[in-house]
Design an enzyme around this catalytic site. Structure first.
Site, short mmCIF file in Angstrom:
data_model
loop_
_atom_site.label_atom_id
_atom_site.label_comp_id
_atom_site.label_asym_id
_atom_site.label_seq_id
_atom_site.Cartn_x
_atom_site.Cartn_y
_atom_site.Cartn_z
CB CYS A 50 21.49 -5.31 0.77
SG CYS A 50 19.93 -6.25 0.77
CD GLN A 112 13.19 -5.02 0.14
OE1 GLN A 112 13.44 -6.10 0.64
NE2 GLN A 112 13.66 -3.88 0.63
#
Length: 416
Positions: A50, A112
Site C-alpha cells: 500500500c 511488516q
C-alpha cells in the site's frame, strides 16, 4: 551485472498515484514474465504494498524498464515520471537494505515490510525471474535487516496506536492470554487493533458493531463472536479489555453503564482504549477507581516516545547498512571480472594442453624423461611470459613505466 531499482513510495507519490501502479498478487508472476520477456531485463522482482511499488532488476537499460512500468499499467510515462526514483548499483543495494530494515517505512522500524519483501522474492523465484544477482541481493538484504534489528533498538518501541494499546494493556494485566477482549466498531483501526491483540491469544474476542454482519466478518477472522451494538450493556461485564473506535457523534459507553459492569465484575479492573474522535466513552468514566481509560491522545504520547527511541538508533542502523553496501558492491565488481579471469585461465589451459601433448609424444618415442620435463617447463615458462614481455618491450614512452609497475605488482617483483 547491472543492478537497477526503480519505483514510487509514500514519500514521493500520493495514494492516487500509488494505486495506479500497484500490482495485484494474482497477476504478479505474469507481470514479472512480461518484463523479462519483452524488455532487456535479465532478472526481476516486484515489491508492491500500500505504501510502495518497486521493481528490482538486472539490466543496463533502465529507461526501457521505466517505460515498461507505465506501459504495463496503461499509463503515459509523463503521469508517473515526477514521482519516480531510479537507483543504480550501490544506491539500489542501499535502498533495499534500508527498506528491509524499516528505515524507509512510514512507521520507522516496522517489521511488516520484511515479510512483504520475502514474499516478493518467493514470487520471483516461482516465476523464474530471480537470477544470481537478485538472489545475492536479497540474501544480503535479509541478513542486513536481521543485523540491524538485533544489534539496534530500531523496532523496540511501540510506534502505532494498535501496538501502543497492547503495550499499555500489558502494563495492567500480566498476560493478555488470560483476558477477554471486546472491540466496539469494525472499521480499519479496530481491525488493526484486533490483529495486534489476537497475536497475544486472548481467551475470547467479541466484536460489537452497529451493523452486526460487519461485526461477524471481523470476528470470524479471529475466531471470535459478534453482537449488535444494542446488546452491549448485557455483555460489557464479561470483558477485561475494551477497545472502541466508531463514528458515533455521541458516547456509546456512559459512566452508569460502566459502573454497573464493574459491580457485576466485583470491581475487577477494566482496561479501556477510546480511539474515537469524538470520543465513544464519557470522560467521567476515567474517574472510576477500577477503570484504566486511555484516549487517542494518551496513545499518541506513547507512540511519540517510541518514535523518539527509534530515531535515536537510526544512525547506528545507517552505519551498519553503509558497511554492508560496500561489501555487496565489492562482490558485484568482482563478478564483473569473472569473464576476464575465465578468459585468462582458458588461455593458460590451451598452453598447458599443447605442451602436455608434445611432452607425451616425446616420452612415447623414448626420450629421456628428465629432458622431457625440462623442455616442458621451459616451454610453459616462455609461453606464459611471451605476451607480457612483448607488451613491455613494445610499450610507448608514456605507458612503459605504468606497465612496468603493473607487471611488478602482478608478479610480485622486487627490484634492487
Amino acid at each position: 551485472m547491472q543492478l537497477f531499482t526503480f519505483g514510487i513510495n509514500h514519500q514521493t507519490a500520493p495514494l492516487s498515484i500509488r494505486e495506479q501502479v500497484a500490482f495485484h498478487a494474482e497477476r504478479m508472476e505474469e507481470a514479472l514474465r512480461d518484463l523479462t520477456t519483452h524488455t532487456p531485463v535479465k532478472e526481476a522482482a516486484i515489491l508492491s504494498t500500500c505504501n510502495r511499488t518497486e521493481v528490482y532488476c538486472n539490466t543496463n537499460q533502465g529507461e526501457v524498464a521505466l517505460d515498461w512500468l507505465a506501459r504495463y499499467h496503461q499509463l503515459k510515462r509523463s503521469v508517473i515520471q515526477p514521482y519516480l526514483y531510479a537507483l543504480p548499483q550501490a544506491e539500489a543495494a542501499r535502498h533495499a537494505f534500508r527498506v528491509a530494515s524499516g528505515l524507509d517505512s512510514m512507521v520507522l522500524g516496522e517489521t511488516q515490510i520484511l515479510g512483504q519483501m520475502r514474499q516478493a522474492v518467493k514470487t520471483a523465484e516461482h516465476a523464474g525471474t530471480l537470477g544470481m544477482l537478485l538472489h545475492k541481493l536479497f540474501q544480503r538484504t535479509f541478513a542486513v535487516a536481521k543485523e540491524v534489528r538485533t544489534t539496534t533498538e530500531i523496532g523496540a518501541s511501540s510506534v502505532s496506536m494498535a501496538a501502543a494499546a497492547v503495550r499499555l494493556a500489558e502494563r495492567i494485566f500480566p498476560s493478555i492470554a488470560e483476558q477477554n477482549v471486546l472491540f466496539i466498531g469494525a472499521g480499519e483501526m479496530i481491525d488493526l487493533c484486533a490483529t495486534h491483540f489476537a497475536a497475544r491469544h486472548p481467551k475470547h474476542i467479541l466484536v460489537a458493531n452497529r451493523t452486526e454482519e460487519r461485526a461477524h466478518q471481523l470476528a470470524d477472522r479471529y475466531n471470535g463472536s459478534a453482537i449488535a451494538l444494542a446488546d452491549l450493556p448485557e455483555h460489557l461485564a464479561n470483558y477485561d479489555i475494551v477497545v472502541t473506535c466508531t463514528a458515533s457523534p455521541l458516547p456509546i459507553l456512559g459512566k452508569g453503564m460502566v459502573e454497573r459492569a464493574l459491580k457485576a465484575r466485583r470491581h475487577r479492573p477494566i482496561f479501556m482504549v477510546d480511539l474515537a474522535v469524538p470520543r465513544d466513552i464519557e470522560t467521567e468514566v476515567a474517574e472510576l477507581a477500577d477503570v484504566f481509560l486511555y484516549t487517542v491522545d494518551d496513545l499518541g504520547e506513547v507512540v511519540k516516545q517510541g518514535m523518539d527511541n527509534r530515531q535515536a538508533h537510526v544512525g547506528q542502523a545507517e552505519a551498519i547498512i553503509e558497511a554492508r553496501v560496500e561489501t555487496f558492491v565489492h562482490w558485484m565488481e568482482t563478478r564483473e571480472m569473472v569473464p576476464t579471469i575465465r578468459g585468462l585461465r582458458d588461455h593458460a589451459e590451451r598452453y598447458r594442453r599443447h605442451e602436455l601433448e608434445r611432452a607425451q609424444k616425446m616420452l612415447a618415442r623414448g626420450d629421456d624423461p628428465h629432458e622431457v620435463i625440462d623442455v616442458l617447463s621451459r616451454a610453459l615458462t616462455n609461453k606464459f611470459l611471451h605476451l607480457p614481455t612483448h607488451a613491455l618491450s613494445h610499450a610507448g614512452d608514456s605507458e612503459r613505466q605504468e606497465l612496468a609497475a603493473l607487471l611488478a605488482r602482478l608478479y610480485s617483483l622486487h627490484h634492487e
